[in-house]
Design a protein around this motif. Sequence first.
Motif, PDB file in Angstrom:
ATOM      1  N   SER A 271     -79.886  -8.839 -14.995  1.00  0.00           N
ATOM      2  CA  SER A 271     -78.633  -8.454 -13.901  1.00  0.00           C
ATOM      3  C   SER A 271     -78.231  -7.156 -14.365  1.00  0.00           C
ATOM      4  O   SER A 271     -77.949  -6.567 -15.684  1.00  0.00           O
ATOM      5  CB  SER A 271     -77.890  -9.437 -13.797  1.00  0.00           C
TER       6      SER A 271
ATOM      7  N   ALA B  30     -74.512  -4.441 -13.790  1.00  0.00           N
ATOM      8  CA  ALA B  30     -73.295  -4.475 -13.290  1.00  0.00           C
ATOM      9  C   ALA B  30     -72.495  -3.197 -13.640  1.00  0.00           C
ATOM     10  O   ALA B  30     -72.596  -2.897 -14.834  1.00  0.00           O
ATOM     11  CB  ALA B  30     -72.346  -5.713 -13.583  1.00  0.00           C
ATOM     12  N   PRO B  31     -71.572  -2.655 -12.830  1.00  0.00           N
ATOM     13  CA  PRO B  31     -71.582  -2.883 -11.536  1.00  0.00           C
ATOM     14  C   PRO B  31     -72.943  -2.397 -10.767  1.00  0.00           C
ATOM     15  O   PRO B  31     -73.418  -1.549 -11.339  1.00  0.00           O
ATOM     16  CB  PRO B  31     -70.261  -2.331 -10.931  1.00  0.00           C
ATOM     17  N   ALA B  32     -72.813  -2.792  -9.180  1.00  0.00           N
ATOM     18  CA  ALA B  32     -73.998  -2.103  -8.561  1.00  0.00           C
ATOM     19  C   ALA B  32     -73.742  -0.764  -8.199  1.00  0.00           C
ATOM     20  O   ALA B  32     -74.807  -0.094  -7.815  1.00  0.00           O
ATOM     21  CB  ALA B  32     -74.231  -3.229  -7.348  1.00  0.00           C
TER      22      ALA B  32
ATOM     23  N   TYR C 255     -76.273  -3.436 -18.314  1.00  0.00           N
ATOM     24  CA  TYR C 255     -77.489  -4.496 -17.991  1.00  0.00           C
ATOM     25  C   TYR C 255     -77.550  -5.631 -18.713  1.00  0.00           C
ATOM     26  O   TYR C 255     -77.624  -5.290 -20.163  1.00  0.00           O
ATOM     27  CB  TYR C 255     -78.762  -3.537 -18.147  1.00  0.00           C
TER      28      TYR C 255
END
Length: 336
Positions: free
Chosen positions: A288, A290-292, A306
């Motif tokens: 994942s 963050a942030p996108a 990441y």
Amino acid sequence: MRTYGKRFLRGAADKATKQAAESRDAVLWDILLSERVCRCKIQGSNELIIARFSQNWATVPEWAKPGQAVRIAHRGGVRGYIEVVGFGRAIPTPVSGSATPTPSTPDNAILAGCLLKAIPQTPGMSVYVTTGRARFSGVEYAVPAVAMATGSAFKMNMGMAMGDVAGVFNISAPSVGQFRYDLFSLSPSLVVTKTAGAAFTTVESKPTLPSGHLLIGYLLVRGGQTVITAADIGQSWSAPVPASIATTATDNGTAWNIVASVKDQYGNAIATPLGWNLAATIASGDGSIAPANGNTGSGSSFTFSYTEGTAGTLVNIEITLSQGDYYAYGQALLQL
């Protein structure tokens, strides 16, 4: 009963006269395109005769050159109207004076070679100009080669052939964020010279060509530049805009810091008062991020975080900038 035979004969004669085109050879002396006329000389005369040319001539034909034999005609039998109608058979001989016009002195020009190039081997902040041929005051000259000697800028490890180099020049870069044009020219004494321009940031400025010199080319030098390659030769300045996103990834154990930096077309970091909006997506692999989305603020970079997924996976993270008319792309490849 009256007959009209004489009238018919007279009309036929007049018609034939109007259709007649008396022609002769002449030598074309010069052309006045704006007036749609040219001047010619004919056999046995040294006077310049005014002759018109076809109104269909948008430009002067290839064959219509001063000194060329042309055919002139009295259109419609009107002796006061002379027109050039095509090629002549022979150049007429005047009673006195020259049979052909004196050729004009051709313009000064570089005829061959004299190219600005990057150093092919061990490139650095240097460029060179090749030998060639040039014309000054109507005379052609060979541009000489420089020698490879002690103290010369021409070095053995540069990869250029001896006899092909007319000059080697060291280039200094302006301050970071600035640009400069250096001008290279050939003097009438066949010496290649460099004229450094003034550094600029937002308004392009080029140095003036020295009087009597022939232009070889300009080199655009960027602030902080450390090497000049073939891609830099002939490059023109344009206002910096976002062109790419450079990434730097740092492994912190189970998480990574990915710094995304916006670069312009010259490879320099570029900022904007409102900041650049960046988006990060995982194109392949898991985990994942963050942030996108993030904004660079007053700077040119933003840091994404990441979190690792499956060990041993190759993860491709794509960073994009899409803002108004600007678009830029970058990626980070992480081997978990």
